[in-house]
Scaffold this active site. Structure first.
Site, short mmCIF file in Angstrom:
data_model
loop_
_atom_site.label_atom_id
_atom_site.label_comp_id
_atom_site.label_asym_id
_atom_site.label_seq_id
_atom_site.Cartn_x
_atom_site.Cartn_y
_atom_site.Cartn_z
N GLN A 48 0.84 -1.20 0.00
CA GLN A 48 0.00 0.00 0.00
C GLN A 48 0.87 1.25 0.00
O GLN A 48 1.77 1.39 0.82
CB GLN A 48 -0.91 0.03 1.23
N CYS A 103 -6.92 6.50 5.25
CA CYS A 103 -6.35 6.80 6.56
C CYS A 103 -6.76 8.19 7.03
O CYS A 103 -6.57 9.17 6.32
CB CYS A 103 -4.82 6.71 6.50
N LYS A 115 -8.09 1.59 -1.43
CA LYS A 115 -8.76 1.54 -0.12
C LYS A 115 -9.35 2.92 0.16
O LYS A 115 -8.61 3.91 0.15
CB LYS A 115 -7.73 1.17 0.95
N ASN A 127 -15.44 -3.43 4.76
CA ASN A 127 -14.55 -3.33 5.92
C ASN A 127 -15.17 -2.43 7.00
O ASN A 127 -15.87 -1.49 6.70
CB ASN A 127 -13.20 -2.74 5.45
N GLY A 128 -14.89 -2.80 8.23
CA GLY A 128 -15.29 -2.00 9.37
C GLY A 128 -16.09 -2.78 10.39
O GLY A 128 -17.16 -3.30 10.09
N ASP A 129 -15.51 -2.93 11.59
CA ASP A 129 -16.21 -3.52 12.74
C ASP A 129 -16.58 -4.98 12.56
O ASP A 129 -17.55 -5.44 13.17
CB ASP A 129 -17.47 -2.70 13.09
N GLY A 132 -9.48 -5.83 10.30
CA GLY A 132 -8.30 -5.17 10.86
C GLY A 132 -8.17 -5.44 12.34
O GLY A 132 -7.58 -6.44 12.77
N ARG A 133 -8.78 -4.57 13.17
CA ARG A 133 -8.50 -4.56 14.61
C ARG A 133 -8.86 -5.87 15.31
O ARG A 133 -8.20 -6.24 16.28
CB ARG A 133 -9.24 -3.39 15.26
#
Ligand SMILES: Cc1cc2nc3c(=O)[nH]c(=O)nc-3n(C[C@H](O)[C@H](O)[C@H](O)COP(=O)(O)O)c2cc1C
Length: 306
Positions: free
Chosen positions: A54, A84, A123, A184-186, A208-209
């Site tokens: 990336q 970002c 992204k 993507n997300g949560d 991700g997290r």
């Protein structure tokens, strides 16, 4: 994820079943190429392909040059960061700040796609702010420019990491373009992944997290999506084995002192829900060298397994 998805993490993620593990973002600025941080971010030794790197920046010519540079170093996919929200990145008008300037987005994407013979992916977030959710327009620009896959984090730049990711805009993006869309997300569990796919119609999901300290999550999600089978979490002995492998990878990449510092957060995440995990976290925070850190982690897991 910057600071997380370095080579040791990517190798674990891939081995456990992630289909793709993208590098941490690397700056497009040529003067940073020689820095140790960038060199380590560009280390792909022993990684299974496809190698996706990336790049982050705001200048079309500089990003095109960075894309060529990374392909020469072995990148098989170039991913562009327009997601970002970090101040350091957005102050330079890169990352998600770019979403506010669609003409510049188009120029960047066209320049990068023209510069390299490998697939270019993008992204994004859903827009600069909830009042300006322009992800569908950006996705169409990307498709016209020749971008071959889009990952969409269901928050705007202004939302940072607050609230919940919303999937309606991702669903709109999916209906608007033909290229694969990744939601993507949560997404924290196999069930979350299934729901995100159902709600968005996306072709894939990105985690991700939730994988911090749990690289096996990728495999558990992949297995569940493929067969409906719920994989139980690994036993403590196996968690210990994976963590030690991760630590050895970090010491190898960063050296014993920096490696021990980088490892602290991974140790903390791995043991946060385990008995005595908090005590181990405080202990390793006071240890500055790899050997003693590794021994403390090893002892902890041996006691836990016994
Ligand atoms: C510590 C951290 C670093 C991140 N670095 C990057 C990055 O370098 N490039 C990027 O595209 N997204 C980055 N992200 C965003 C994640 O890729 C992802 O879009 C976001 O965390 C939402 O997904 P999640 O809920 O599964 O974590 C980062 C997120 C975190 C928490």
């Amino acid at each position: 994820m910057a600071g997380i998805t370095d080579r040791p993490f990517r190798r674990l993620a891939r081995r456990f079943g992630a289909a793709l593990a993208v590098s941490e973002m690397v700056s497009a600025r040529p003067e940073l190429r020689a820095s140790r941080k960038t060199r380590l971010r560009l280390d792909h030794a022993g990684e299974p392909g496809p190698i996706s790197v990336q790049i982050a920046g705001a200048d079309p010519a500089q990003l095109a040059d960075a894309a060529r540079f990374n392909v020469d170093l072995g990148a098989e996919i170039i991913d562009i960061n327009m997601g970002c929200p970090a101040k350091k990145v957005c102050n330079a008008c890169a990352g998600s700040a770019l979403l506010a300037d669609e003409a510049l987005v188009a120029r960047i994407l066209e320049a990068v796609v023209a510069a390299v013979p490998v697939p270019v992916t993008l992204k994004i977030r859903t827009g600069p702010s909830p009042e300006r959710r322009n992800a569908v327009r950006v996705a169409r620009l990307a498709e016209s420019a020749g971008v071959q896959m889009l990952a969409v984090h269901g928050r705007t730049r202004a939302c940072l990491f607050e609230g919940h990711a919303e999937y309606d805009t991702i669903a709109e993006v999916k209906s608007a373009v033909r290229v694969p869309v990744v939601a993507n997300g949560d997404i924290r569990t196999p069930d979350d992944a299934r729901r995100a796919l159902e709600r968005t119609g996306a072709d894939g999901i990105m985690i991700g997290r939730a994988a911090h300290g749990r690289p096996w999550l990728y495999g558990a999600v992949a297995r569940y999506l493929a067969s409906g089978e719920q994989v139980p979490p690994p036993a403590p002995r196996e968690i210990g084995r994976v963590l030690i492998e991760h630590l050895d990878g970090l010491y190898d990449l960063y050296g014993h002192e920096q490696g021990a510092r980088v490892a602290r957060k991974h140790i903390g995440w791995t043991v946060r829900d385990l008995p005595g995990g908090e005590a181990l976290r405080s202990t390793v925070n006071g240890i500055g060298v790899a050997g003693a850190q590794r021994a403390a982690v090893n002892d902890y897991f041996e006691r836990l397994a016994a």
